[in-house]
Enzyme design. Sequence first.
Site, mmCIF file in Angstrom:
data_model
loop_
_atom_site.group_PDB
_atom_site.id
_atom_site.type_symbol
_atom_site.label_atom_id
_atom_site.label_comp_id
_atom_site.label_asym_id
_atom_site.label_seq_id
_atom_site.Cartn_x
_atom_site.Cartn_y
_atom_site.Cartn_z
ATOM 1 N N LYS A 163 -3.021 -13.940 18.614
ATOM 2 C CA LYS A 163 -3.400 -14.082 17.353
ATOM 3 C C LYS A 163 -5.236 -13.999 17.180
ATOM 4 O O LYS A 163 -5.871 -14.191 15.957
ATOM 5 C CB LYS A 163 -2.992 -14.578 16.546
ATOM 6 C CG LYS A 163 -1.127 -14.512 16.247
ATOM 7 C CD LYS A 163 -0.854 -15.652 16.082
ATOM 8 C CE LYS A 163 0.873 -15.791 16.171
ATOM 9 N NZ LYS A 163 1.662 -16.951 15.896
ATOM 10 N N ASP A 192 6.837 -11.589 14.052
ATOM 11 C CA ASP A 192 5.076 -12.539 13.899
ATOM 12 C C ASP A 192 4.052 -12.070 13.053
ATOM 13 O O ASP A 192 3.725 -11.125 13.839
ATOM 14 C CB ASP A 192 4.838 -13.649 14.871
ATOM 15 C CG ASP A 192 4.057 -14.364 14.382
ATOM 16 O OD1 ASP A 192 3.097 -14.685 13.158
ATOM 17 O OD2 ASP A 192 3.890 -15.234 15.231
ATOM 18 N N GLU A 251 0.840 -1.803 -0.447
ATOM 19 C CA GLU A 251 0.001 0.107 -0.356
ATOM 20 C C GLU A 251 0.949 1.689 0.096
ATOM 21 O O GLU A 251 0.898 1.653 0.984
ATOM 22 C CB GLU A 251 -0.859 0.471 1.564
ATOM 23 C CG GLU A 251 -1.835 1.100 0.721
ATOM 24 C CD GLU A 251 -2.765 0.810 2.068
ATOM 25 O OE1 GLU A 251 -3.895 1.967 2.229
ATOM 26 O OE2 GLU A 251 -2.654 0.046 2.941
ATOM 27 N N HIS A 269 -4.277 8.260 -2.864
ATOM 28 C CA HIS A 269 -4.766 6.652 -3.594
ATOM 29 C C HIS A 269 -4.265 7.086 -4.779
ATOM 30 O O HIS A 269 -3.738 6.184 -5.028
ATOM 31 C CB HIS A 269 -5.999 6.037 -2.521
ATOM 32 C CG HIS A 269 -5.453 5.227 -1.641
ATOM 33 N ND1 HIS A 269 -5.071 4.206 -1.082
ATOM 34 C CD2 HIS A 269 -5.849 6.973 -0.121
ATOM 35 C CE1 HIS A 269 -5.323 3.901 -0.174
ATOM 36 N NE2 HIS A 269 -5.096 5.285 0.612
#
Length: 353
Positions: A168, A244, A37, A339
Amino acid sequence: MNNTQDIAGVPMAWVGPLRISGNVATTETEVPLATYESPLWPSVGRGAKISRQTEQGIVATLVDERMTRSVLVEAEDAQTAYAATRQLDERFDEFDKIVRTCSRFAQLIGIRHEITANLLFIRFEFGTGDASGHNMATLAADALLSHILQTIPGISYGSISGNYCTDKKATAINGILGRGKNVVTELLVPRAVVTDMLHTTAAKIAELNVRKNMLGTLLAGGIRSANAHYANMLLGFYLATGQDAANIVEGSQGVTVAEDRDGDLYFSCTLPNLIVGTVGNGKGLGFVEANLTRLGCRAEREPGGNARRLAAICAATVLCGELSLLAAQTNPGELMRAHVLMERKNETQQIGV
């Protein structure tokens, strides 16, 4: 199955520098962000430039740190489970000695538990030095579980992981009790800087933060979270520094606060579940080693000092991107224009200087 390990090439740029002060790091440093991005680079870059407009810059305060692993045991009944919790509380020092045999950096800093029917969920909390501590915590929890099963009557094995950690997954318990580094970042932006560099006002940002981040997230059913896009900055920083990346699930649970202080903007991001380390799996890759060195996280410090510095830099990076995005969203069309401009260009861009 092909066992050859390749390196996935994710575009990375150094952004900044950011100016940071606080209880674990006072520095001015560029930060690496690996992302597809591309508008993220100029967005964080704008926040970084604003951080250099004040003497203190972004004040990052580390308020807590712990890695957790929960185990599950089955008791004969709830009374037996309750009796087991009394022993857990009374034998803390004994259990800490077992943990310290698992690693020279591991220490037991807390035990929490919850009983449901005849099931006992035990949440161990560890200090893990400069490691994020997933494997260290699991190794220590496994040793503790074996000892508990041998010495506390009436209970049997359920699982080495009881999902009460929580790893997570987006849960309330991590935001309440903490998992990883808990870092609060703050920045006071003068009125003139808000106007000239963010093209908005403190009042507009404060109002949008309440309506979007707080009310919008409440209506959506968010869990311990009120922010615009912490996950964007976390993922870019995690990939660039060998973390991670799946830990952005709980890492992105955090709260943004914005206040209009007589035209100046008080802006804060609280991240209670920032899971980062400077040693361990993923840190041996050449680009990761180079990035950590450039960030000043390979210096001779007390155990845990480099990881704390990394957490402060990471949290400050999150604030830069959060501030820039919220400011852009107070102006109709600004976000989409950025963007379109960035993502439809082919050339790589170096941003934020």
